[in-house]
Motif scaffolding. Structure first.
Motif, PDB file in Angstrom:
ATOM      1  N   GLU A  85     -45.006   3.400 -34.556  1.00 40.37           N
ATOM      2  CA  GLU A  85     -45.795   2.940 -33.412  1.00 40.37           C
ATOM      3  C   GLU A  85     -46.017   4.106 -32.451  1.00 40.37           C
ATOM      4  OE1 GLU A  85     -48.022  -0.003 -31.870  1.00 40.37           O
ATOM      5  OE2 GLU A  85     -46.781  -0.250 -33.641  1.00 40.37           O
ATOM      6  N   GLN A  86     -47.208   4.251 -31.927  1.00 44.16           N
ATOM      7  CA  GLN A  86     -47.601   5.309 -31.008  1.00 44.16           C
ATOM      8  C   GLN A  86     -47.597   6.695 -31.654  1.00 44.16           C
ATOM      9  OE1 GLN A  86     -48.669   4.720 -27.735  1.00 44.16           O
ATOM     10  NE2 GLN A  86     -48.540   2.582 -28.321  1.00 44.16           N
ATOM     11  N   ALA A  87     -47.583   6.765 -32.997  1.00 36.54           N
ATOM     12  CA  ALA A  87     -47.624   8.064 -33.688  1.00 36.54           C
ATOM     13  C   ALA A  87     -48.993   8.695 -33.483  1.00 36.54           C
ATOM     14  CB  ALA A  87     -47.337   7.874 -35.169  1.00 36.54           C
ATOM     15  N   GLU A  88     -48.999   9.979 -33.219  1.00 40.21           N
ATOM     16  CA  GLU A  88     -50.265  10.694 -33.084  1.00 40.21           C
ATOM     17  C   GLU A  88     -50.654  11.206 -34.466  1.00 40.21           C
ATOM     18  OE1 GLU A  88     -51.976  14.611 -30.830  1.00 40.21           O
ATOM     19  OE2 GLU A  88     -50.530  13.354 -29.763  1.00 40.21           O
ATOM     20  N   VAL A  89     -51.913  10.991 -34.845  1.00 37.92           N
ATOM     21  CA  VAL A  89     -52.392  11.376 -36.170  1.00 37.92           C
ATOM     22  C   VAL A  89     -53.709  12.127 -36.041  1.00 37.92           C
ATOM     23  CG1 VAL A  89     -51.264   9.414 -37.314  1.00 37.92           C
ATOM     24  CG2 VAL A  89     -53.625   9.199 -36.541  1.00 37.92           C
ATOM     25  N   GLU A  90     -54.089  12.838 -37.087  1.00 38.77           N
ATOM     26  CA  GLU A  90     -55.408  13.445 -37.184  1.00 38.77           C
ATOM     27  C   GLU A  90     -56.215  12.620 -38.159  1.00 38.77           C
ATOM     28  OE1 GLU A  90     -54.224  17.502 -38.354  1.00 38.77           O
ATOM     29  OE2 GLU A  90     -55.407  18.122 -36.609  1.00 38.77           O
TER      30      GLU A  90
END
Length: 94
Positions: free
Chosen positions: A24-29
């Motif tokens: 949850e709330q992971a930053e991804v490209e």
């Protein structure tokens, strides 16, 4: 770890079509490839409701099948298994 997932874009938000194994709330490209949805007209190269174009296409295919089957004029070689593209797409023999 790379994840390949399909999503739907709606009102400015990407909605994955299946759950994603990320925190949850992971930053991804994101690398986005729109899925192309061809119509029958795109596939055929003409509008299938155009009966004149449909008849012309059917006639081209009929003639190509006859040439491949060896029932056309004797001036063309009857080697459909080797040169079938030339028969179907009416490419030059020389």
């Amino acid at each position: 770890m790379a994840i390949l997932a399909r999503a739907i874009y709606k009102k400015g938000v990407l909605h994955p079509k299946e759950p994603l194994d990320i925190g949850e709330q992971a930053e991804v490209e994101l690398l986005i490839f729109p899925i192309r949805q061809d119509t029958l007209a795109d596939v055929l190269g003409f509008d299938p409701s155009d009966t004149k174009a449909l008849a012309a296409s059917a006639e081209r295919h009929r003639r190509a099948i006859l040439r491949m089957a060896g029932t056309a004029s004797s001036d063309e070689p009857h080697d459909g298994s080797v040169h079938h593209d030339r028969y179907i797409y009416t490419a030059s023999w020389r």
